[in-house]
Motif scaffolding. Structure first.
Motif, mmCIF file in Angstrom:
data_model
loop_
_atom_site.group_PDB
_atom_site.id
_atom_site.type_symbol
_atom_site.label_atom_id
_atom_site.label_comp_id
_atom_site.label_asym_id
_atom_site.label_seq_id
_atom_site.Cartn_x
_atom_site.Cartn_y
_atom_site.Cartn_z
ATOM 1 N N ALA A 28 0.822 -1.217 0.000
ATOM 2 C CA ALA A 28 0.000 0.000 0.000
ATOM 3 C C ALA A 28 0.853 1.263 0.000
ATOM 4 O O ALA A 28 0.503 2.264 -0.626
ATOM 5 C CB ALA A 28 -0.935 -0.010 1.207
ATOM 6 N N ARG A 66 -1.168 10.685 -1.861
ATOM 7 C CA ARG A 66 -1.523 9.500 -2.643
ATOM 8 C C ARG A 66 -1.472 9.820 -4.137
ATOM 9 O O ARG A 66 -1.951 10.863 -4.578
ATOM 10 C CB ARG A 66 -2.939 9.070 -2.246
ATOM 11 N N GLU A 126 -7.033 -0.257 -1.065
ATOM 12 C CA GLU A 126 -6.208 -0.514 0.125
ATOM 13 C C GLU A 126 -7.104 -1.028 1.232
ATOM 14 O O GLU A 126 -8.317 -0.909 1.163
ATOM 15 C CB GLU A 126 -5.601 0.793 0.633
ATOM 16 N N TYR A 155 -5.570 1.206 6.667
ATOM 17 C CA TYR A 155 -4.180 1.555 6.361
ATOM 18 C C TYR A 155 -4.041 3.072 6.304
ATOM 19 O O TYR A 155 -4.836 3.753 5.667
ATOM 20 C CB TYR A 155 -3.739 0.963 5.009
ATOM 21 N N ASP A 190 -0.001 -3.303 5.095
ATOM 22 C CA ASP A 190 0.611 -2.637 3.940
ATOM 23 C C ASP A 190 0.400 -3.438 2.656
ATOM 24 O O ASP A 190 1.344 -3.926 2.044
ATOM 25 C CB ASP A 190 2.108 -2.448 4.241
ATOM 26 N N ALA A 250 -1.966 -3.676 -1.070
ATOM 27 C CA ALA A 250 -2.864 -2.969 -1.988
ATOM 28 C C ALA A 250 -3.101 -3.827 -3.219
ATOM 29 O O ALA A 250 -2.269 -4.655 -3.599
ATOM 30 C CB ALA A 250 -2.262 -1.631 -2.401
ATOM 31 N N LEU A 281 -9.721 -7.046 0.425
ATOM 32 C CA LEU A 281 -9.518 -6.183 -0.743
ATOM 33 C C LEU A 281 -10.390 -6.638 -1.911
ATOM 34 O O LEU A 281 -10.982 -5.813 -2.612
ATOM 35 C CB LEU A 281 -8.044 -6.206 -1.156
#
Length: 242
Positions: free
Chosen positions: A36, A47, A75, A79, A93, A95, A205
Protein backbone atom coordinates in the motif's frame (compact mmCIF):
# COMPACT_ATOMS: atom_id res chain seq x y z
CA UNK A 1 17.63 -22.46 -17.90
CA UNK A 2 17.52 -18.73 -17.34
CA UNK A 3 14.82 -18.22 -19.96
CA UNK A 4 12.56 -20.75 -18.21
CA UNK A 5 13.15 -19.07 -14.87
CA UNK A 6 12.40 -15.67 -16.40
CA UNK A 7 9.17 -17.04 -17.89
CA UNK A 8 8.11 -18.47 -14.53
CA UNK A 9 8.49 -15.05 -12.89
CA UNK A 10 7.16 -12.92 -15.74
CA UNK A 11 4.02 -12.13 -13.73
CA UNK A 12 6.27 -10.14 -11.38
CA UNK A 13 6.84 -6.65 -12.66
CA UNK A 14 7.87 -3.14 -11.81
CA UNK A 15 5.32 -0.57 -10.71
CA UNK A 16 6.36 2.94 -11.68
CA UNK A 17 4.77 6.06 -10.23
CA UNK A 18 6.85 8.73 -11.94
CA UNK A 19 8.42 9.60 -8.56
CA UNK A 20 9.45 6.16 -7.37
CA UNK A 21 9.12 2.50 -8.21
CA UNK A 22 8.10 -0.68 -6.44
CA UNK A 23 7.67 -4.33 -7.36
CA UNK A 24 4.25 -5.91 -7.95
CA UNK A 25 2.70 -9.21 -9.04
CA UNK A 26 -0.05 -10.11 -11.49
CA UNK A 27 -2.42 -12.43 -9.56
CA UNK A 28 -5.30 -12.38 -12.09
CA UNK A 29 -5.38 -11.08 -15.69
CA UNK A 30 -6.52 -7.65 -14.45
CA UNK A 31 -5.30 -7.57 -10.82
CA UNK A 32 -1.90 -6.67 -9.43
CA UNK A 33 -0.76 -7.05 -5.82
CA UNK A 34 1.71 -4.63 -4.22
CA UNK A 35 2.43 -2.78 -0.95
CA UNK A 36 0.00 0.00 0.00
CA UNK A 37 2.77 2.50 0.76
CA UNK A 38 3.81 2.27 -2.91
CA UNK A 39 0.64 4.25 -3.74
CA UNK A 40 1.95 7.29 -1.85
CA UNK A 41 4.71 9.73 -2.72
CA UNK A 42 7.80 8.67 -0.72
CA UNK A 43 8.52 12.20 0.51
CA UNK A 44 5.15 13.94 0.78
CA UNK A 45 2.90 10.95 1.60
CA UNK A 46 0.37 12.29 -0.91
CA UNK A 47 -1.52 9.50 -2.64
CA UNK A 48 -0.85 9.09 -6.35
CA UNK A 49 -3.73 9.02 -8.82
CA UNK A 50 -4.42 5.67 -10.45
CA UNK A 51 -3.32 7.04 -13.82
CA UNK A 52 0.11 7.96 -12.41
CA UNK A 53 0.89 4.24 -12.14
CA UNK A 54 2.30 1.90 -14.78
CA UNK A 55 2.82 -1.84 -14.35
CA UNK A 56 5.50 -3.46 -16.53
CA UNK A 57 5.22 -7.25 -16.31
CA UNK A 58 8.30 -9.42 -16.82
CA UNK A 59 10.56 -6.41 -17.36
CA UNK A 60 14.04 -7.47 -18.49
CA UNK A 61 16.70 -5.04 -19.68
CA UNK A 62 14.22 -2.35 -20.61
CA UNK A 63 11.73 -4.62 -22.37
CA UNK A 64 8.52 -5.72 -20.70
CA UNK A 65 6.29 -8.63 -21.64
CA UNK A 66 3.31 -6.32 -21.14
CA UNK A 67 2.77 -2.74 -19.94
CA UNK A 68 -0.54 -1.61 -18.44
CA UNK A 69 -1.98 1.47 -16.80
CA UNK A 70 -4.06 1.28 -13.63
CA UNK A 71 -7.79 1.91 -13.39
CA UNK A 72 -8.28 1.68 -9.63
CA UNK A 73 -6.31 1.29 -6.41
CA UNK A 74 -7.70 -0.55 -3.38
CA UNK A 75 -6.21 -0.51 0.13
CA UNK A 76 -7.26 -1.96 3.45
CA UNK A 77 -9.69 0.40 5.22
CA UNK A 78 -7.43 0.93 8.23
CA UNK A 79 -4.18 1.56 6.36
CA UNK A 80 -2.76 5.04 6.93
CA UNK A 81 0.39 6.18 5.13
CA UNK A 82 1.73 8.16 8.04
CA UNK A 83 4.04 7.42 10.92
CA UNK A 84 2.59 5.57 13.83
CA UNK A 85 3.03 2.17 15.33
CA UNK A 86 5.02 1.04 12.35
CA UNK A 87 4.82 -2.70 12.86
CA UNK A 88 1.05 -2.37 12.93
CA UNK A 89 0.93 -0.51 9.60
CA UNK A 90 3.35 -3.00 8.07
CA UNK A 91 0.72 -5.62 8.89
CA UNK A 92 -1.77 -3.70 6.68
CA UNK A 93 0.61 -2.64 3.94
CA UNK A 94 -1.21 -4.39 1.12
CA UNK A 95 -2.86 -2.97 -1.99
CA UNK A 96 -4.66 -4.32 -5.02
CA UNK A 97 -4.53 -2.55 -8.38
CA UNK A 98 -7.11 -3.07 -11.07
CA UNK A 99 -5.58 -2.70 -14.53
CA UNK A 100 -7.24 -0.68 -17.29
CA UNK A 101 -6.92 -3.68 -19.61
CA UNK A 102 -6.29 -7.32 -18.62
CA UNK A 103 -3.00 -8.97 -19.52
CA UNK A 104 -4.15 -11.88 -21.65
CA UNK A 105 -0.71 -12.86 -22.86
CA UNK A 106 0.09 -16.56 -23.14
CA UNK A 107 3.62 -15.78 -21.94
CA UNK A 108 2.46 -14.31 -18.62
CA UNK A 109 0.56 -16.60 -16.29
CA UNK A 110 -0.77 -14.85 -13.16
CA UNK A 111 0.69 -16.31 -9.97
CA UNK A 112 -1.80 -17.93 -7.61
CA UNK A 113 -2.18 -16.60 -4.08
CA UNK A 114 -1.56 -19.20 -1.42
CA UNK A 115 -2.33 -19.83 2.19
CA UNK A 116 0.22 -19.46 4.90
CA UNK A 117 2.61 -22.38 4.68
CA UNK A 118 4.58 -24.07 7.40
CA UNK A 119 7.02 -21.90 9.29
CA UNK A 120 9.91 -24.13 8.32
CA UNK A 121 9.36 -23.83 4.56
CA UNK A 122 11.89 -21.58 2.83
CA UNK A 123 10.49 -18.82 0.61
CA UNK A 124 11.67 -16.98 -2.51
CA UNK A 125 11.51 -13.22 -3.11
CA UNK A 126 11.42 -11.86 -6.68
CA UNK A 127 12.03 -8.11 -6.83
CA UNK A 128 13.17 -5.08 -8.76
CA UNK A 129 15.57 -3.04 -6.69
CA UNK A 130 17.86 -0.09 -6.87
CA UNK A 131 20.97 -0.74 -9.01
CA UNK A 132 19.21 -3.71 -10.60
CA UNK A 133 15.93 -2.12 -11.63
CA UNK A 134 16.26 -3.35 -15.24
CA UNK A 135 15.50 -6.98 -14.41
CA UNK A 136 14.08 -9.06 -11.59
CA UNK A 137 16.38 -10.33 -8.91
CA UNK A 138 15.55 -13.70 -7.36
CA UNK A 139 16.50 -14.55 -3.80
CA UNK A 140 15.82 -18.16 -2.88
CA UNK A 141 15.94 -20.01 0.42
CA UNK A 142 14.92 -17.13 2.64
CA UNK A 143 13.80 -18.24 6.06
CA UNK A 144 10.92 -16.98 8.14
CA UNK A 145 12.66 -15.78 11.31
CA UNK A 146 9.70 -14.46 13.31
CA UNK A 147 5.95 -13.91 13.21
CA UNK A 148 3.93 -11.08 14.71
CA UNK A 149 0.26 -10.93 13.71
CA UNK A 150 0.22 -10.68 9.93
CA UNK A 151 3.88 -9.58 9.78
CA UNK A 152 6.69 -12.00 9.00
CA UNK A 153 10.37 -11.27 9.46
CA UNK A 154 12.46 -12.87 6.70
CA UNK A 155 16.17 -13.52 6.36
CA UNK A 156 16.20 -11.99 2.84
CA UNK A 157 18.02 -8.76 2.20
CA UNK A 158 16.00 -6.39 0.04
CA UNK A 159 17.03 -3.24 -1.80
CA UNK A 160 15.20 0.00 -2.39
CA UNK A 161 12.44 -0.72 -4.94
CA UNK A 162 11.69 -4.15 -3.51
CA UNK A 163 8.59 -2.94 -1.68
CA UNK A 164 5.58 -4.83 -2.96
CA UNK A 165 7.69 -7.82 -4.06
CA UNK A 166 5.99 -11.19 -3.77
CA UNK A 167 7.14 -13.66 -1.15
CA UNK A 168 6.66 -16.96 -2.96
CA UNK A 169 6.45 -20.53 -1.84
CA UNK A 170 6.68 -23.43 -4.24
CA UNK A 171 3.71 -25.76 -3.93
CA UNK A 172 3.98 -28.89 -6.09
CA UNK A 173 6.56 -27.06 -8.18
CA UNK A 174 4.33 -24.04 -8.83
CA UNK A 175 4.83 -20.65 -7.17
CA UNK A 176 2.17 -19.17 -4.89
CA UNK A 177 2.27 -15.69 -3.38
CA UNK A 178 2.06 -15.85 0.42
CA UNK A 179 3.09 -12.35 1.41
CA UNK A 180 4.32 -8.98 0.13
CA UNK A 181 7.55 -7.22 1.14
CA UNK A 182 6.88 -4.04 3.13
CA UNK A 183 10.05 -2.88 4.88
CA UNK A 184 13.64 -3.69 5.71
CA UNK A 185 15.56 -3.41 8.92
CA UNK A 186 18.85 -4.32 10.52
CA UNK A 187 19.02 -6.55 13.56
CA UNK A 188 22.39 -7.24 15.21
CA UNK A 189 24.12 -6.14 12.01
CA UNK A 190 22.07 -8.55 9.88
CA UNK A 191 19.83 -7.21 7.12
CA UNK A 192 16.31 -8.58 7.33
CA UNK A 193 13.03 -7.82 5.60
CA UNK A 194 9.46 -7.54 6.84
CA UNK A 195 6.53 -8.87 4.86
CA UNK A 196 2.76 -8.68 5.25
CA UNK A 197 0.88 -11.97 4.93
CA UNK A 198 -2.09 -12.12 2.56
CA UNK A 199 -4.19 -14.32 4.86
CA UNK A 200 -7.69 -12.82 5.15
CA UNK A 201 -6.53 -9.37 4.06
CA UNK A 202 -6.54 -10.18 0.38
CA UNK A 203 -10.17 -11.35 0.69
CA UNK A 204 -11.01 -7.97 2.26
CA UNK A 205 -9.52 -6.18 -0.74
CA UNK A 206 -11.31 -8.46 -3.22
CA UNK A 207 -14.64 -7.96 -1.39
CA UNK A 208 -14.09 -4.22 -1.52
CA UNK A 209 -13.55 -4.44 -5.24
CA UNK A 210 -16.69 -6.53 -5.79
CA UNK A 211 -18.86 -4.32 -3.59
CA UNK A 212 -17.79 -1.12 -5.30
CA UNK A 213 -18.83 -2.30 -8.75
CA UNK A 214 -16.71 -2.06 -11.85
CA UNK A 215 -16.87 1.68 -12.34
CA UNK A 216 -17.39 3.14 -8.90
CA UNK A 217 -14.70 3.76 -6.37
CA UNK A 218 -14.65 1.92 -3.11
CA UNK A 219 -16.18 4.82 -1.24
CA UNK A 220 -15.15 6.04 2.19
CA UNK A 221 -12.63 3.33 2.88
CA UNK A 222 -10.24 4.88 0.37
CA UNK A 223 -10.31 8.43 1.70
CA UNK A 224 -6.82 9.71 2.35
CA UNK A 225 -6.43 10.43 6.04
CA UNK A 226 -4.13 13.37 6.60
CA UNK A 227 -0.50 13.60 5.75
CA UNK A 228 2.64 13.19 7.83
CA UNK A 229 4.69 16.34 8.21
CA UNK A 230 7.93 14.80 7.01
CA UNK A 231 6.75 11.57 5.48
CA UNK A 232 8.24 8.16 5.70
CA UNK A 233 11.85 9.24 6.04
CA UNK A 234 11.44 9.95 9.74
CA UNK A 235 11.02 6.22 10.36
CA UNK A 236 14.76 5.74 9.67
CA UNK A 237 15.72 4.37 13.05
CA UNK A 238 13.08 1.68 12.96
CA UNK A 239 12.18 0.39 9.53
CA UNK A 240 13.17 1.54 6.10
CA UNK A 241 10.60 1.29 3.35
CA UNK A 242 12.48 -0.32 0.51
Amino acid sequence: GTADAAAAWSAVGRLDTGASFCSATLIAPDLVLTAAHCLYHPRTNVRFDADDLTFSAGLRHGRAEAVRTVRRMLELPDYVAVDGEEIEMIGRDLALLELQHPIASASIAPIATGRTGRASDPVTVVSYGQDREAHASIEENCNVLARSGSVRTLSCEVASGSSGSPVLRLVDGRPEVDAVISARAEVDGEQISLAVMLDGQLSTLLDQRDRSGVFGTAGGSLTFIGQGNNGRESIGARFIRP
